[in-house]
Design an enzyme around this catalytic site. Sequence first.
Site, PDB file in Angstrom:
ATOM      1  N   ASP A   1      -2.986   5.389   1.124  1.00  0.00           N
ATOM      2  CA  ASP A   1      -2.781   4.133   0.722  1.00  0.00           C
ATOM      3  C   ASP A   1      -1.855   4.109  -0.441  1.00  0.00           C
ATOM      4  O   ASP A   1      -0.790   3.185  -0.711  1.00  0.00           O
ATOM      5  CB  ASP A   1      -4.148   3.559   0.224  1.00  0.00           C
ATOM      6  CG  ASP A   1      -4.966   2.911   1.514  1.00  0.00           C
ATOM      7  OD1 ASP A   1      -4.529   2.754   2.545  1.00  0.00           O
ATOM      8  OD2 ASP A   1      -6.252   3.034   1.249  1.00  0.00           O
ATOM      9  N   GLY A   2      -1.879   5.124  -1.237  1.00  0.00           N
ATOM     10  CA  GLY A   2      -1.141   5.366  -2.359  1.00  0.00           C
ATOM     11  C   GLY A   2       0.484   5.486  -1.849  1.00  0.00           C
ATOM     12  O   GLY A   2       1.510   4.861  -2.287  1.00  0.00           O
TER      13      GLY A   2
ATOM     14  N   ASN B   1      -1.210  -4.406  -4.302  1.00  0.00           N
ATOM     15  CA  ASN B   1      -2.728  -4.376  -4.779  1.00  0.00           C
ATOM     16  C   ASN B   1      -3.114  -5.298  -5.738  1.00  0.00           C
ATOM     17  O   ASN B   1      -3.991  -6.042  -5.682  1.00  0.00           O
ATOM     18  CB  ASN B   1      -2.916  -2.723  -4.854  1.00  0.00           C
ATOM     19  CG  ASN B   1      -3.439  -1.942  -3.857  1.00  0.00           C
ATOM     20  OD1 ASN B   1      -3.614  -2.503  -2.855  1.00  0.00           O
ATOM     21  ND2 ASN B   1      -3.669  -0.754  -4.352  1.00  0.00           N
TER      22      ASN B   1
END
Length: 266
Positions: free
Chosen positions: A44-45, A120
């Site tokens: 996800d990073g 995010n």
Amino acid sequence: MRFAIVERNDERSRALKNELTSELEQRGHVESLNPEIVISIGGDGTMLQAFHTYLDQVEHITLVGIHTGHLGFYADWRPEEMKELIHHLDGKQFEAVEYPLLELKIDYADGSKNQLLALNECTIKSFNQTMVCDLSIRGDYFETFRGDGLCISTPSGSTAYNKALGGAIVHPALEAIQITEMASINNRVYRTIGSPMLLPKHHDVEIRPVNPIDFQLTYDHFASIVHQNVTAITCRVSNQKVKFARFRSFPFWKRVRESFLAEERT
Ligand code: NAP
């Protein structure tokens, strides 16, 4: 199709990138700085990096993620499924789902402004003293916050930092932002709402520091120091959205279960 690949910079992700690039090029697709599809290989990073790398083209790109670690929220294809993914990419026609983004406006004492977008969340913290700031929602004073800081997240970011702060998991079909507190001071003198709050699309929250202190502002994987001359930080749901390719059904709640509970029903 024009494509770009962003990878985590580990051996496995690099090897997958080389393999995928050559497979796509053999099929007539072209690696490009103005891609239609951006493939993230990592976690996800890595997807956060891919999003920010192509942020200036966000309206024209569609993202897809291959995970080389554990199952991710943004990266949901396994390396073993590459053939299937290539087949879908080759088909050119695909559906995309749109996720809301967080818009962040920073006002400085000298009248200058800065605007950022996050996939995010953003967090606002003070360094070595209690952060004291006034929160207004839609222009109306709401509370004076005292504590370590605040996190303002998107629905797709609700499973990241927000979750660790006790925030709710929010389905990305809801156009909302969530405010969660970090260690607020609550006693007979000082009071904050104490619960995570969801704001709908047409509401904004303005955070005004009461004392001129140094802030640390983070957004997604970026951390920056914002000095004393910040007068306000305003957060709202952005009018811009980000698109993710959906080649097959992988419901959000299934991803939540597989990430946080168990892979198989026990
Ligand atoms: P990192 O510190 O290396 O990794 C943070 C972790 O968050 C990784 O395991 C990452 O997954 C996961 N993650 C990122 N976005 C997610 C999402 N939407 N849902 C569920 N998990 C998610 O930092 P990074 O890789 O650069 O990522 C930056 C993010 O870290 C920030 O946006 C923030 O949400 C998160 N973070 C969390 C905490 C906390 O939970 N206490 C503290 C600081 C930052 P992958 O392993 O798949 O990359």
